[in-house]
Design an enzyme around this catalytic site. Sequence first.
Site, PDB file in Angstrom:
ATOM      1  N   ASP A   9       0.884  -1.159   0.000  1.00  0.00           N
ATOM      2  CA  ASP A   9       0.000   0.000   0.000  1.00  0.00           C
ATOM      3  C   ASP A   9       0.925   1.213   0.000  1.00  0.00           C
ATOM      4  OD1 ASP A   9      -2.150   1.769   0.277  1.00  0.00           O
ATOM      5  OD2 ASP A   9      -2.139   1.607   2.460  1.00  0.00           O
ATOM      6  N   GLU A  69      -1.462  -1.546  -4.551  1.00  0.00           N
ATOM      7  CA  GLU A  69      -2.716  -0.807  -4.654  1.00  0.00           C
ATOM      8  C   GLU A  69      -2.533   0.340  -5.633  1.00  0.00           C
ATOM      9  OE1 GLU A  69      -5.571  -0.477  -1.293  1.00  0.00           O
ATOM     10  OE2 GLU A  69      -5.035   1.636  -1.450  1.00  0.00           O
ATOM     11  N   ASP A 142      -1.996   0.701   7.756  1.00  0.00           N
ATOM     12  CA  ASP A 142      -1.289   0.685   6.467  1.00  0.00           C
ATOM     13  C   ASP A 142      -0.678  -0.690   6.208  1.00  0.00           C
ATOM     14  OD1 ASP A 142      -1.312   3.704   5.631  1.00  0.00           O
ATOM     15  OD2 ASP A 142      -0.774   3.666   7.748  1.00  0.00           O
TER      16      ASP A 142
END
Length: 186
Positions: A9, A69, A142
Amino acid sequence: MEKIILGIDPGTLVMGFGLIEVKNNKIKLITLDELLLHKLPNQQTKLKKIFEKTLAIIDQYHPDELAIEAQFFGVNVQSMLKLGRAQGVCIAACLHRDMPVTEYAPKKVKMAITGNGNASKEQVAGMLQHLLGLKEIPKRLDATDGLAVAVCHHLNSGKTSSSSTKTTKSSSTWDAFVKNNPNRTK
């Protein structure tokens, strides 16, 4: 088939990542963590640190694939630009080590993990805790977001094109989700 998947991410304040090992279609957590970047002095230093950390993860764990992502479209163009740079640096590090890269839209990741493309970060983390038997969820989410991308990639292996930004069959109810995803229930 056995493989290791790195999920990232990307971010310029916090980069979350998770690694899973897939063996005989069973998922095992290797690690999840985050790279904190908020104290670094400028964007160039942050991007360099992201590149170095991504290479270090690759060199330590030898993942076979990267799942990352993709950017989402927001109101703040500056934030999107910074996020795109962070994502690009992660991808460049993986390409530098000849790793295949697949991008997933945030809604697709949430849909794969929870059955709801609008799920909260907490819902995604909770489902990952249940699926992988995590003892606890990290304070910052996260790391679980990075882990979610890796798990999403495994769950979508062989089902999507390389861009992986298309939406798969949705489930309007929990019963439909369970029926469409029998391998994700105990």
